[in-house]
Design a protein around this motif. Structure first.
Motif: not given
Ligand code: AMP
Length: 528
Positions: A41-47, A201-205
């Motif tokens: 499972d994955l949470i992606g923070q992106a717009q 969780t994936v955020t673009i560092t």
């Protein structure tokens, strides 16, 4: 640097990626695709604008089998997004027998039922309509092993929480769940704790980036008239050499062709060209035989040309680093350079992210009007004519023609015909499709809007004025009367910025609440 070929994606999908014109994965794709392929499972923070759709879309299509059941469902907040996501998935599935179907309110349900009966593998829908189908038993989700919540924060804002939960409960328990959201408020985290198992969780560092010290501006444009806007901007600028950036290879080809048709000296540069072709394009750019180089990020990476006067982001960059990279192509060796970014209303958020991360502010500019461009063109023609008249060039063959014509026509008529022959290709005539809000009961030169939020939502005229000015990058003077009532607000803005205010507010939130904006109805004349 990652390549699409690094991912365990079938060759049919690789081929589709190629056809779509993507050259390399965007940062969010680079991180998400391998993880989703592995199965967690994955949470992606992106717009929007970061490539998030393909980030889940590529592994999603990869995982679909030819069993004739619904295997994946994507929930989106709006019908526009459902259609958009469905379109992107369809392109990814171009060489694979996977059927996708968008289902949303407002479209005939009978039509959707018939389409569902024909066999669909991936459903993309808005929560309300999906639930409707579940209740009618025209849609079954018990075989769904992949669930995507797209723009989850927006869905919650629109009050879809219960609907979403009811839908999730209809899917198989051992499914893979992906959640994409621009922001991560508490309710999102709660939802993920409840329905996801050990999500990563994936955020673009983001690396520290600082934008070079050059003039940076942005233009508010609409998707449907972007090309026309670009032409007007180009026509009103003194361009020495310019690089125009597009997102995809296909975008480069299309824009190059469109600009060439309109008489610009433009050539395209992207990864599908042979080395020899690329060298040729670069050579003509260096010796200024062409004035515009249309390029993708990848193609432009190695370019080192000293005297680029303009960088134009026709498509907004997918991340701040790429923005900084692109604009660094101008303003070299102490020369003056300017970077221009075209921004559609939906991309305003992405612009603000770029500004924040690269610690710069872009000045807003308005796309010049047809009349302004014309005025500028006229002064250029005059200069050229004067230079010719005062110069030494041999004009004998033309002078002979004039002499012959003068016997029958007045001099002025001849001159006008000659000019139109010489310059007609440099006049872009296409008029922009204007927004027509009709009679909104506004004062002259203004448009009046109805907004679904008022005092109870903590709306105050002064603040609203500032917020809107900031959101659309306009002067607070362009915003007129604001009448705040208990549960709604009337707002007047100048005609010039009205379309943009409308588009930008439609896609945003105020005080954490989704905005609904409509052109106001004219006030009824009570005394008559
Ligand atoms: P999204 O953020 O998903 O709304 O995508 C924004 C736009 O970027 C869409 O038009 C995509 O087709 C495009 N796009 C997505 N991934 C890439 C990529 N790796 N390279 C170029 N364009 C892309």
């Amino acid at each position: 640097m990652a390549h699409f070929s690094d991912f365990a994606l079938h060759k049919t999908i690789q081929q589709a990626i190629h056809d779509m014109g993507f050259e390399e994965p965007s940062p969010i794709q680079e991180q998400c695709i391998p993880k989703i392929l592995e199965g967690g499972d994955l949470i992606g923070q992106a717009q929007t604008g970061t490539g998030k759709t393909a980030a889940f879309g590529l592994p999603l299509i990869e995982k679909m089998t030819n069993r004739n059941v619904v295997q994946a469902i994507v929930l989106t907040p709006t019908r526009e997004l459902a259609i958009q996501v469905s379109g992107e998935l369809r392109k990814i599935a171009k060489y694979k027998r996977v059927h996708t179907l968008p289902i949303y309110g407002g479209q005939s349900i009978g039509h959707q039922i018939r389409a569902l009966k024909q066999g669909v593998h991936v459903v993309i829908g808005t929560p309300g309509r999906v639930l409707d189908h579940l209740r009618r038993k025209t849609l079954k989700l018990d075989q769904v092993n992949m669930l995507v919540l797209d723009e989850a924060d927006e869905m919650l804002d629109m009050g879809f929480q219960e609907d979403i939960e009811s839908i999730i409960k209809e899917t198989a328990a051992e499914r893979q769940t992906l959640l994409f959201s621009a922001t991560m408020p508490q309710e999102i985290l709660r939802l993920s704790r409840k329905y996801m198992s050990n999500p990563e969780t994936v955020t673009i560092t983001r690396k520290e980036v600082t934008a070079p010290n050059i003039e940076q501006v942005y233009y508010k444009v609409f998707e449907r008239s972007k090309l026309e806007s670009l032409c007007r901007i180009l026509d009103s600028e003194e361009i020495g050499l310019g690089i125009v950036f597009c997102r995809t290879k296909r975008g480069v080809d299309e824009l190059t062709e469109a600009l060439q048709e309109r008489g610009y000296m433009a050539s395209g540069l992207h990864g599908d060209l042979s080395q020899a072709q690329r060298d040729k394009v670069m050579q003509s750019f260096r010796d200024s035989t062409i004035e515009l180089l249309i390029a993708t990020d990848v193609a432009a990476r190695g370019i080192d040309v000293g005297n680029v006067s303009h960088v134009v982001n026709y498509d907004i960059p997918q991340d701040p680093e790429s923005y900084v990279h692109r604009i660094g192509r101008t303003g070299r060796a102490g020369r003056h350079g300017i970077a221009m970014t075209l921004v559609t209303p939906r991309e305003m958020k992405q612009l603000r992210t770029i500004e924040k991360v690269s610690k710069t502010t872009l000045q807003s500019r308005t796309v010049p009007s047809f009349e302004e461009v014309m005025e500028r063109q006229q002064s250029i023609w005059k200069e050229q004519l004067i230079a010719l008249m005062e110069g030494e060039a041999d004009v004998t063959p033309y002078a002979d023609v004039i002499k012959q014509l003068q016997a029958e026509y007045p001099a002025e008529k001849i001159a006008v015909a000659a000019l139109s022959l010489a310059f007609s290709s440099s006049v872009s005539s296409a008029e922009e499709e204007a927004y027509d809000f009709g009679d909104t009961g506004a004062s002259k030169g203004m448009v009046r809007f109805f907004l679904n939020l008022g005092r109870t939502a903590d709306i105050q005229p002064g603040e609203l004025n500032k917020e809107i000015a900031e959101l659309v990058g306009a002067s607070t003077k362009a915003i007129g009367r604001i009448d705040v009532f208990e549960n709604f607000t009337f707002l007047e803005v100048s005609q010039e910025i009205a379309p943009f205010v409308y588009e930008a507010l439609r896609h945003s939130r105020l005080r954490g609440k989704r905005v609904n904006i409509e052109p106001a109805k004219p006030r009824t004349k009570r005394n008559k």
